[in-house]
Design a protein around this motif. Structure first.
Motif, PDB file in Angstrom:
ATOM      1  N   UNK A  89       0.865  -1.184   0.000  1.00 36.90           N
ATOM      2  CA  UNK A  89       0.000   0.000   0.000  1.00 36.90           C
ATOM      3  C   UNK A  89       0.899   1.231   0.000  1.00 36.90           C
ATOM      4  N   UNK A  90       0.696   2.103  -0.972  1.00 36.98           N
ATOM      5  CA  UNK A  90       1.493   3.323  -1.082  1.00 36.98           C
ATOM      6  C   UNK A  90       0.615   4.517  -0.719  1.00 36.98           C
ATOM      7  N   UNK A  91       1.017   5.248   0.298  1.00 41.58           N
ATOM      8  CA  UNK A  91       0.297   6.454   0.717  1.00 41.58           C
ATOM      9  C   UNK A  91       1.043   7.679   0.203  1.00 41.58           C
ATOM     10  N   UNK A  92       0.384   8.449  -0.648  1.00 45.20           N
ATOM     11  CA  UNK A  92       0.983   9.693  -1.147  1.00 45.20           C
ATOM     12  C   UNK A  92       0.828  10.765  -0.062  1.00 45.20           C
ATOM     13  N   UNK A  93       1.944  11.408   0.281  1.00 46.16           N
ATOM     14  CA  UNK A  93       1.910  12.417   1.350  1.00 46.16           C
ATOM     15  C   UNK A  93       2.650  13.669   0.886  1.00 46.16           C
ATOM     16  N   UNK A  94       2.286  14.824   1.423  1.00 47.26           N
ATOM     17  CA  UNK A  94       3.018  16.058   1.081  1.00 47.26           C
ATOM     18  C   UNK A  94       4.425  16.046   1.653  1.00 47.26           C
ATOM     19  N   UNK A  95       5.299  16.811   1.035  1.00 47.85           N
ATOM     20  CA  UNK A  95       6.671  16.901   1.516  1.00 47.85           C
ATOM     21  C   UNK A  95       6.690  17.544   2.895  1.00 47.85           C
ATOM     22  N   UNK A  96       7.491  16.988   3.781  1.00 48.97           N
ATOM     23  CA  UNK A  96       7.541  17.477   5.153  1.00 48.97           C
ATOM     24  C   UNK A  96       6.712  16.646   6.111  1.00 48.97           C
ATOM     25  N   UNK A  97       6.228  15.473   5.646  1.00 44.74           N
ATOM     26  CA  UNK A  97       5.395  14.616   6.490  1.00 44.74           C
ATOM     27  C   UNK A  97       6.254  13.735   7.388  1.00 44.74           C
ATOM     28  N   UNK A  98       5.868  13.637   8.643  1.00 49.19           N
ATOM     29  CA  UNK A  98       6.538  12.772   9.620  1.00 49.19           C
ATOM     30  C   UNK A  98       5.530  11.744  10.109  1.00 49.19           C
ATOM     31  N   UNK A  99       5.988  10.490  10.215  1.00 47.37           N
ATOM     32  CA  UNK A  99       5.143   9.410  10.729  1.00 47.37           C
ATOM     33  C   UNK A  99       5.628   9.025  12.119  1.00 47.37           C
ATOM     34  N   UNK A 100       4.697   8.926  13.057  1.00 48.46           N
ATOM     35  CA  UNK A 100       5.034   8.571  14.435  1.00 48.46           C
ATOM     36  C   UNK A 100       4.148   7.439  14.937  1.00 48.46           C
TER      37      UNK A 100
END
Length: 333
Positions: A89-100
């Motif tokens: 599964x590929x999630x497109x995210x904006x630049x500057x996204x952090x995953x926690x």
């Protein structure tokens, strides 16, 4: 508060795929009655991948994806056939996204570049079939491995706006008006505090077809580092800016005190923010004469560049662009 299309934080449940089980199997066909082991390996579980997309500016498109579940790998087959891997599964995210991770708060992934793909939650490894355990002393192993489980849990995706220049100031300092004059952005402008409740981005067109990005951030108040006002939600976006432009209105009662309060809030939130380049803009300066400008300039801290600007009469707007451009390029050099 009005409903906004700007979403800078979402909470989702994620689970990468489980690995498929290896199988125990022995070759049997019309020619071979008692063949050796030929159990295949299980397939890998599907990954959950984050991909940077410079055309996205918000996490709005993921707001309703409450469960992100990758596909499990398939079990192995006979004749040493490996099971199919689970679909990623590929999630497109904006630049500057952090995953926690929501429980621990630990940063697990960060996406800064267009097209960059980060395997956020890897799928479980497929189990080995019994053919892998054949030895000279054990030529008919009766066991195979199960696949490893995927990773699951509640996660948080958090966006920190990527901009070259961040506009910092108290509510009603004139940040949105300045942004509308310097760029083609159309932020909401009104004469009351917290008109801006989400970051507004604009591209400043500079000389010779050059450009840079500027962000009008929600107004800061004293105590923001402790979460007052828009608090941490606002301060998070400042971390990405190369330059901080402090906007202080000309009619402020104490210009130096206002600057010191802003700097103090930044320091309490994250002391590393003080390493950024500061520039002071005195807004609404069309109401000032030369004597008043000199008096205000004497109050300001030494070593911090300043300009008197007015969005209404476009006073020193080009000079401000020049100063920002020179500072940005001096930092890169």
């Amino acid at each position: 508060m009005e409903k906004s299309n700007f979403v800078d934080q979402i909470r989702i449940f994620c689970r990468s795929g489980h690995g498929g089980a290896g199988i125990k199997h022995f070759r049997r066909d019309k020619i071979t009655a008692f063949g050796g082991p030929d159990g295949g390996d299980g397939g890998r579980g599907g990954h959950i991948i984050l991909r940077g997309n410079r055309n996205l500016w918000t996490l709005l498109h993921l707001r309703y994806h409450k469960n992100v579940l990758a596909e499990n790998g398939e079990r192995g087959g006979d004749n040493n056939r490996t099971g199919a891997d689970g679909n990623d599964i590929v999630l497109e995210v904006p630049l500057g996204t952090i995953a926690r991770d929501e429980e621990t708060g630990e940063k697990e992934a960060e996406v800064l570049h267009h097209g960059e793909e980060v395997v956020w939650l890897p799928g479980g490894k497929g189990g080995l079939g019994n053919t892998n355990f054949k030895t000279p002393t054990n030529q008919a192993p009766e066991y195979a491995q199960p696949g490893l489980p995927g990773i699951e849990g509640w996660k948080v995706l958090e966006l920190k706006v990527l901009a070259d220049v961040g506009l910092v100031g108290f509510p009603n300092a004139g940040k949105s008006t300045l942004l509308s004059v310097m760029t083609a952005a159309k932020p909401k402008i009104a004469d009351y505090a917290f008109t801006t409740i989400t970051p507004n981005l604009g591209i400043v067109e500079y000389r010779d077809n050059k450009s840079f990005c500027i962000a009008d951030l929600p107004g800061i108040i004293e105590g923001a580092a402790e979460g007052k006002g828009l608090g941490h939600r606002f301060l998070r976006h400042i971390e990405r800016n190369s330059i901080l432009l402090f906007l202080i209105p000309a009619d402020s009662k104490d210009h130096r005190k206002e600057f010191d309060i802003l700097v103090n809030e930044l320091e309490e939130y994250n002391p590393e923010l003080l390493h950024k380049q500061f520039i002071i803009g005195i807004s609404k300066s069309d109401m000032l004469d030369e004597e008043l400008m000199q008096a205000i300039a004497a109050e300001l801290p030494k070593g911090v560049p300043h300009l008197f600007v007015s969005s209404v009469v476009h006073k020193n707007i080009q000079q401000l662009k020049d100063l920002l451009w020179e500072t940005l390029n001096r930092q890169e050099a």
